[in-house]
Design an enzyme around this catalytic site. Structure first.
Site, PDB file in Angstrom:
ATOM      1  N   GLY A   9       0.842  -1.194   0.000  1.00  9.41           N
ATOM      2  CA  GLY A   9       0.000   0.000   0.000  1.00  9.41           C
ATOM      3  C   GLY A   9       0.869   1.232   0.000  1.00  9.41           C
ATOM      4  N   CYS A  10       0.396   2.296   0.610  1.00  7.89           N
ATOM      5  CA  CYS A  10       1.163   3.540   0.665  1.00  7.89           C
ATOM      6  C   CYS A  10       2.555   3.268   1.226  1.00  7.89           C
ATOM      7  CB  CYS A  10       0.432   4.561   1.530  1.00  7.89           C
ATOM      8  SG  CYS A  10       1.355   6.092   1.768  1.00  7.89           S
ATOM      9  N   PHE A  11       3.577   3.675   0.496  1.00  7.11           N
ATOM     10  CA  PHE A  11       4.936   3.315   0.896  1.00  7.11           C
ATOM     11  C   PHE A  11       5.451   4.076   2.102  1.00  7.11           C
ATOM     12  CE2 PHE A  11       6.445   5.631  -3.267  1.00  7.11           C
ATOM     13  CZ  PHE A  11       6.024   6.868  -2.798  1.00  7.11           C
ATOM     14  N   TRP A  12       4.802   5.149   2.503  1.00  5.52           N
ATOM     15  CA  TRP A  12       5.272   5.911   3.664  1.00  5.52           C
ATOM     16  C   TRP A  12       5.299   5.043   4.910  1.00  5.52           C
ATOM     17  CZ3 TRP A  12       1.515  10.624   2.944  1.00  5.52           C
ATOM     18  CH2 TRP A  12       1.940  11.392   1.859  1.00  5.52           C
TER      19      TRP A  12
END
Length: 158
Positions: A9-12
């Protein structure tokens, strides 16, 4: 040192989670396995480049094994969700394990088989060799370290 590329998902959040694990010596975020050379974040978000938001993880196998690292990764994703993690929807948010060392495939598949016993639905996490990886823009790198109250769909306490 070994390396693996993980999409969750969101890489952050994936990057921040991985960076906190003993034995992980480096992380960076970028775009993996798409069709466009050096895509921008905006291009990836259109869904037309085929890239997935991915975290590069360099780790010391004398401190943490690939199997241990992957077991931690599996805990922060829902591997049965296609093109979605948390509230983030789009093919750039698909889950994946991308390897650079063919010898890692047996361990990756072992952890996959273990995960299959935990779900009633099929696992859709991609497992394949890394074809390409382009660093994301600088403002994405270590985003949650720079922005501690920034968005994250992952429970970083796991």
């Amino acid at each position: 040192m070994k390396e693996v590329y993980l999409a969750g998902g969101c890489f952050w959040g994936v990057e921040e989670y991985m960076s906190r694990i003993a034995g992980v010596v480096d992380t960076k975020v970028g775009y993996a396995n798409g069709i466009k050379e050096n895509p921008s974040y905006e291009e990836v978000c259109t869904g037309t480049t085929g890239h997935t938001e991915t975290t590069y993880v360099k780790y010391d196998e004398n401190i943490i094994s690939l199997e241990e690292l992957l077991n931690k990764f599996w805990r922060i994703i829902d591997p049965t969700m296609l093109n979605r993690q948390g509230p983030d929807i789009g093919n750039q948010y698909r889950t994946g394990i991308y390897y650079v060392d063919q010898n890692d495939l047996d361990i990756i598949n072992k952890t996959l088989e273990e995960q299959k016993t935990k779900y009633d639905r099929p696992i859709v996490t991609e497992i394949m060799s890394l074809q390409s990886f382009f660093n994301a823009e600088e403002y994405h790198q270590d985003y949650l370290k720079k922005n501690p109250s920034g968005y994250c769909h992952i429970d970083l306490s796991k």
